[in-house]
Design a protein around this motif. Structure first.
Motif, PDB file in Angstrom:
ATOM      1  N   ASN A 167       0.780  -1.240   0.000  1.00 47.50           N
ATOM      2  CA  ASN A 167       0.000   0.000   0.000  1.00 47.50           C
ATOM      3  C   ASN A 167       0.817   1.298   0.000  1.00 47.50           C
ATOM      4  N   PRO A 168       1.402   1.657  -1.134  1.00 43.18           N
ATOM      5  CA  PRO A 168       2.216   2.873  -1.181  1.00 43.18           C
ATOM      6  C   PRO A 168       1.414   4.151  -0.955  1.00 43.18           C
ATOM      7  N   ILE A 169       2.093   5.120  -0.380  1.00 47.30           N
ATOM      8  CA  ILE A 169       1.589   6.485  -0.213  1.00 47.30           C
ATOM      9  C   ILE A 169       2.598   7.414  -0.871  1.00 47.30           C
ATOM     10  N   ALA A 170       2.116   8.364  -1.655  1.00 45.07           N
ATOM     11  CA  ALA A 170       3.002   9.356  -2.257  1.00 45.07           C
ATOM     12  C   ALA A 170       2.461  10.755  -1.968  1.00 45.07           C
ATOM     13  N   PHE A 171       3.383  11.690  -1.832  1.00 44.20           N
ATOM     14  CA  PHE A 171       3.051  13.093  -1.576  1.00 44.20           C
ATOM     15  C   PHE A 171       3.991  13.950  -2.393  1.00 44.20           C
ATOM     16  N   ALA A 172       3.490  15.048  -2.926  1.00 36.59           N
ATOM     17  CA  ALA A 172       4.366  15.983  -3.641  1.00 36.59           C
ATOM     18  C   ALA A 172       3.836  17.402  -3.487  1.00 36.59           C
ATOM     19  N   CYS A 173       4.743  18.350  -3.373  1.00 29.00           N
ATOM     20  CA  CYS A 173       4.328  19.756  -3.350  1.00 29.00           C
ATOM     21  C   CYS A 173       5.341  20.590  -4.125  1.00 29.00           C
ATOM     22  N   PRO A 174       4.873  21.683  -4.743  1.00 27.12           N
ATOM     23  CA  PRO A 174       5.753  22.480  -5.600  1.00 27.12           C
ATOM     24  C   PRO A 174       6.730  23.345  -4.812  1.00 27.12           C
ATOM     25  N   LEU A 175       7.865  23.597  -5.445  1.00 22.94           N
ATOM     26  CA  LEU A 175       8.845  24.562  -4.952  1.00 22.94           C
ATOM     27  C   LEU A 175       9.122  25.568  -6.071  1.00 22.94           C
ATOM     28  N   PRO A 176       9.299  26.820  -5.754  1.00 24.60           N
ATOM     29  CA  PRO A 176       9.537  27.816  -6.799  1.00 24.60           C
ATOM     30  C   PRO A 176      10.841  27.564  -7.551  1.00 24.60           C
ATOM     31  N   GLY A 177      10.759  27.453  -8.877  1.00 24.17           N
ATOM     32  CA  GLY A 177      11.945  27.397  -9.715  1.00 24.17           C
ATOM     33  C   GLY A 177      12.761  26.130  -9.631  1.00 24.17           C
ATOM     34  N   ARG A 178      12.214  25.060  -9.065  1.00 28.71           N
ATOM     35  CA  ARG A 178      12.958  23.816  -8.960  1.00 28.71           C
ATOM     36  C   ARG A 178      11.970  22.643  -8.889  1.00 28.71           C
ATOM     37  N   PRO A 179      12.456  21.415  -9.027  1.00 24.92           N
ATOM     38  CA  PRO A 179      11.536  20.271  -8.972  1.00 24.92           C
ATOM     39  C   PRO A 179      10.811  20.178  -7.641  1.00 24.92           C
ATOM     40  N   PRO A 180       9.625  19.589  -7.638  1.00 22.90           N
ATOM     41  CA  PRO A 180       8.845  19.472  -6.398  1.00 22.90           C
ATOM     42  C   PRO A 180       9.517  18.575  -5.366  1.00 22.90           C
ATOM     43  N   ILE A 181       9.078  18.737  -4.125  1.00 22.05           N
ATOM     44  CA  ILE A 181       9.390  17.766  -3.076  1.00 22.05           C
ATOM     45  C   ILE A 181       8.504  16.551  -3.314  1.00 22.05           C
ATOM     46  N   VAL A 182       9.085  15.364  -3.293  1.00 20.79           N
ATOM     47  CA  VAL A 182       8.318  14.138  -3.525  1.00 20.79           C
ATOM     48  C   VAL A 182       8.651  13.116  -2.439  1.00 20.79           C
ATOM     49  N   VAL A 183       7.626  12.626  -1.777  1.00 20.39           N
ATOM     50  CA  VAL A 183       7.752  11.538  -0.804  1.00 20.39           C
ATOM     51  C   VAL A 183       7.009  10.335  -1.385  1.00 20.39           C
ATOM     52  N   ASP A 184       7.672   9.194  -1.447  1.00 21.77           N
ATOM     53  CA  ASP A 184       7.074   7.989  -2.027  1.00 21.77           C
ATOM     54  C   ASP A 184       7.531   6.810  -1.171  1.00 21.77           C
ATOM     55  N   LEU A 185       6.605   6.187  -0.470  1.00 19.44           N
ATOM     56  CA  LEU A 185       7.021   5.091   0.404  1.00 19.44           C
ATOM     57  C   LEU A 185       5.985   3.986   0.451  1.00 19.44           C
ATOM     58  N   SER A 186       6.512   2.788   0.615  1.00 24.85           N
ATOM     59  CA  SER A 186       5.695   1.607   0.843  1.00 24.85           C
ATOM     60  C   SER A 186       5.471   1.464   2.338  1.00 24.85           C
ATOM     61  N   LEU A 187       4.353   0.857   2.732  1.00 19.44           N
ATOM     62  CA  LEU A 187       4.074   0.691   4.148  1.00 19.44           C
ATOM     63  C   LEU A 187       4.621  -0.615   4.715  1.00 19.44           C
ATOM     64  N   SER A 188       5.276  -1.400   3.883  1.00 18.87           N
ATOM     65  CA  SER A 188       6.096  -2.497   4.399  1.00 18.87           C
ATOM     66  C   SER A 188       7.496  -1.940   4.652  1.00 18.87           C
ATOM     67  N   LYS A 189       8.293  -2.687   5.423  1.00 17.57           N
ATOM     68  CA  LYS A 189       9.623  -2.189   5.774  1.00 17.57           C
ATOM     69  C   LYS A 189      10.443  -1.893   4.528  1.00 17.57           C
ATOM     70  N   VAL A 190      10.283  -2.718   3.502  1.00 19.83           N
ATOM     71  CA  VAL A 190      10.871  -2.449   2.188  1.00 19.83           C
ATOM     72  C   VAL A 190       9.798  -2.739   1.144  1.00 19.83           C
ATOM     73  N   ALA A 191       9.940  -2.171  -0.022  1.00 20.16           N
ATOM     74  CA  ALA A 191       9.002  -2.454  -1.102  1.00 20.16           C
ATOM     75  C   ALA A 191       9.103  -3.928  -1.498  1.00 20.16           C
ATOM     76  N   ARG A 192       7.964  -4.535  -1.811  1.00 24.79           N
ATOM     77  CA  ARG A 192       7.961  -5.956  -2.159  1.00 24.79           C
ATOM     78  C   ARG A 192       8.789  -6.217  -3.424  1.00 24.79           C
ATOM     79  N   GLY A 193       8.890  -5.196  -4.272  1.00 23.52           N
ATOM     80  CA  GLY A 193       9.680  -5.346  -5.483  1.00 23.52           C
ATOM     81  C   GLY A 193      11.133  -5.697  -5.211  1.00 23.52           C
TER      82      GLY A 193
END
Length: 329
Positions: A158-184
């Protein structure tokens, strides 16, 4: 070890999916996502997925020529039925339509049902943040984690991702699986014939294991113990219960061609970054600066952006064995 340009990686994915029976739109959208994940250093969501994806299209577990059904049940809502095709075309549609809705309403949401593996969840969130939105994505997946204190898997990773913009640069991005590591990571270890660290998963009898195959037959260890399973429950309710998709315990595997379509779901929530405060993006940048001013600290996603830049120049490396398996599909 062969090196492919990103364009060649994309073309390889399109050719493979078309050969397995996918329609052009499904193949193109999926190829963009897989090549993009490879570029970002997320190989577990990259071209290795073609092996399962191709087999599932051939078996009918993924509807290779699925078309989207899109409705607007409320002014701020987008409801997308992925038709048991790949998730990527539905995610692309959400990314295309949510910004206009959010700019008029201040907030908007897209619910995707009868879907499939959403891949690197941070990518659609990042694409929305690049258009001036704060984005949250929740995705459920087939059962791989037991509730805390239980012994039977009822939650996905069950991944959760979050992103928000920053002026003049790439957004902040949080991307995580809710297991200790991604099953992949465990899938990749199994394909390479490698063991996994203890603490990632338990086997079918609930015993700690370093055997990747036994781990895939067992359950994943949640991130943060009981807190991780509480968050996984939240994602199941949001990304499956709320949107009309199947819960993890009702879904078939993303990893094989056995059974019917998984029918999982995704929920994307977005807010116009300037809806409450006109200077919100500048304020986001202030906090980013507080983090980056500290030696050794970095914003989430920094490594991903560095990998993307390298891949654009040098391409990506693919093992001979994986390339041969893909070409043999």
């Amino acid at each position: 070890m062969p090196t492919l340009t990103l364009a060649a990686a994309h073309d390889l994915a399109v050719r493979t999916l078309l050969r397995c029976g996918a329609g052009h739109d499904q193949a193109e959208s999926t190829a963009v996502a897989l090549a993009g994940a490879e570029a970002d250093g997320l190989a577990t969501h990259g071209l290795m997925r073609l092996l399962a994806y191709g087999a599932q299209v051939r078996a009918g577990k993924v509807v290779g020529d699925a078309t989207l059904a899109v409705t607007r049940p409320r002014p701020g809502l987008l409801a997308i039925d992925a038709g048991h095709g790949f998730a990527y075309p539905a995610l692309d549609r959400a990314v295309a339509e949510l910004p206009e809705i959010a700019r008029s309403q201040g907030v908007a949401a897209a619910a995707i049902r009868r879907s499939h593996h959403c891949g690197a969840a941070g990518r659609p969130a990042e694409a929305l943040a690049a258009q001036g939105l704060v984005a949250l994505l929740f995705a459920n997946a087939p059962a791989a984690m037991a509730p805390w204190g239980g012994n039977r898997a009822v939650f996905g990773t069950n991944p959760i991702a979050f992103a928000c913009p920053l002026p003049g640069r790439p957004p902040i991005v949080v991307d995580l699986s809710l297991s200790k590591v991604a099953r992949g990571n465990i899938i990749a270890a199994k394909q390479r014939g490698e063991t996994i660290p203890e603490g990632w998963a338990v086997d079918a009898d609930g015993h700690p294991t370093t055997d990747a195959a036994a781990a895939l037959a067992g359950t994943m260890i949640p991130l943060g113990d009981a807190k991780g399973t509480a968050l996984a429950l939240m994602v199941e309710l949001l990304a499956a219960g709320l949107v009309g998709a199947r819960f993890a315990g009702e879904a078939t595997s993303f990893l094989d061609a056995v059974g019917g379509p998984p029918g999982t779901g995704q929920l994307i929530l977005v807010l116009d970054a300037t809806a409450f405060a006109a200077d919100a993006c500048e304020r986001f940048a202030v906090l980013a600066g507080m983090i980056e001013d500290q030696d050794g600290a970095r914003l989430p996603g920094t490594k991903r952006l560095a990998a993307r830049a390298r891949a654009a120049q040098a391409g990506i490396s693919l093992s001979d064995a994986l390339l041969a398996e893909i070409e043999a599909l």
